[in-house]
Design an enzyme around this catalytic site. Sequence first.
Site, short mmCIF file in Angstrom:
data_model
loop_
_atom_site.label_atom_id
_atom_site.label_comp_id
_atom_site.label_asym_id
_atom_site.label_seq_id
_atom_site.Cartn_x
_atom_site.Cartn_y
_atom_site.Cartn_z
N HIS A 8 0.83 -1.23 0.00
CA HIS A 8 0.00 0.00 0.00
C HIS A 8 0.86 1.27 0.00
CE1 HIS A 8 -3.81 -2.18 0.63
NE2 HIS A 8 -3.08 -2.99 1.37
N ASN A 44 -10.19 -3.17 2.30
CA ASN A 44 -9.88 -3.13 0.87
C ASN A 44 -11.16 -2.88 0.08
OD1 ASN A 44 -7.07 -3.61 0.77
ND2 ASN A 44 -7.35 -5.81 0.98
N TYR A 65 0.43 -4.20 11.54
CA TYR A 65 0.23 -2.82 11.10
C TYR A 65 0.89 -1.83 12.06
CZ TYR A 65 -2.58 -3.98 7.09
OH TYR A 65 -2.98 -4.44 5.87
#
Length: 485
Positions: free
Chosen positions: A56, A129, A339
């Site tokens: 990303h 997403n 993350y």
Amino acid sequence: MTTNQNNLTTSWGAPVGDNQNSMTAGSRGPTLIQDVHLLEKLAHFNRERVPERVVHAKGAGAHGYFEVTNDVSTYTKANFLSEVGKRTPLFVRFSTVAGENGSADSVRDPRGFAVKFYTEEGNYDLVGNNTPVFFIRDAIKFPDFIHTQKRHPVTHLKNPDAVWDFWSLSPESLHQVTILMSDRGIPATYRHMHGFGSHTFKWVNAEGEGVWIKYHFKTEQGIKNLTEEVGTKIAGENPDYHTQDLFEAIEKGDFPAWKLYVQIMPLEDADTYHFDPFDVTKVWSQKDYPLIEVGRMVLNRNPENYFAEVEQATFSPGTLVPGIEPSPDKMLQGRLFAYADAHRYRVGANHNSLPINRPKAEVHNYQRDGQMRFDNNGGGSVYYEPNSFGGPAESPENKTTAYPVSGAADSSAYDQNDHYTQAGDLYRLLSEEERTRLVSNIVGSMKQVTKDDIKLRQIQHFYQADPEYGKRVAEGLNLSVPQEV
Ligand code: NDP
């Protein structure tokens, strides 16, 4: 004399005498090390980049708000969802997945759809997403999967052999591969795509009762896609096509909006549903669990500075608020770690203090120090817990709900392996023209694979989803059509 508004200064605030000529011994040089303004200028320039996201990396962002349009307080005590009409500010980042920071927007790739809600009870990140499912369902496979999407270690080129080898050996990817290769694999713009939380989450109400949920953001702009040919052409002509589209639409007041819905599953259904509802390669049929409206998201303000807002934004599926909890989804469980860890590495341990990430809610905790701690670091307040000085303390009513588990601690596979029914359902839902383009996109990509055994293995998967699907791909590749399996 104090510096005035128009004085150029160093980063330590002193006026700069000359910003055109470095300090040299004589007019022809060499350059003097005592020119600290020059040294600082060059050194800071060398440090202008933070590491780009491993996935990303290329993205665009915008500010906006979320407004509740339907009362869901029977299902969740999340404060920002507590009453119809309640508005919460938010920041969204859309992205491609595999390409680098400067890569083209209009490529065939899933799109990241990450939302940071600045709620009164802390930030809530919904990091999804534009597809309802994912390629794999166990985080342990993620680094391998992403390696196949990135560049070959020798040629530094994308490698179709690796892509299809991995997919053909990981048949749980088939559903997502079918979505990716379908028309929706290249959205026309970020405005013309849906968003999904993809994973199952738990909502918990004020009585402590839970339900499993899945999120769906439906675009109010309508679904629009680019064909492979048009996407490729635009990638050459304007690699920043989607980034530009989002910025310009908002700039001219054409604010994009999405309706948020949830599917709600009673907790007990998870044990009896005909597949594991925590498996992120599957959708819950909307016939079993219809969409329930929650609210509306509107994006109405562009970032004032790309780096400060879009690049420094840090989203994590673990950034949760009371009333919203994780599910046992093994992919989600890995993301809960990965993350936040990526942001600690990429932006730093104090990334949540940066203006774009800082909660609108007050932060009271015992975290201290660390690189780039630029607020008052808690001043002289009590810096450990428990303490008898009235420092902030836990609130037991905000504990996450208990969740019973059983079984042996083991490296266990999923107990269900039907990778084919839902991929086939999707194939059968497509019109003849959509199927033709799906097969053409797959054939175009698989033609580049150099080994027939990889192609044949993958064709078997398409065949098992739907014999027509497998036959058409095989024919397109001039390979033998699989026999009944
Ligand atoms: P439904 O008919 O109730 O739902 C079909 C869903 O498919 C709708 O959400 C629709 O979204 C979406 N859809 C329609 N055309 C396409 C397309 N070309 N590409 C991708 N999605 C499309 O059936 P089920 O819930 O039983 O699901 C059947 C299949 O639909 C699944 O196997 C799955 O592949 C796909 N799907 C299901 C979703 C779900 O949450 N159940 C979500 C997305 C896809 P829209 O209204 O925007 O066209």
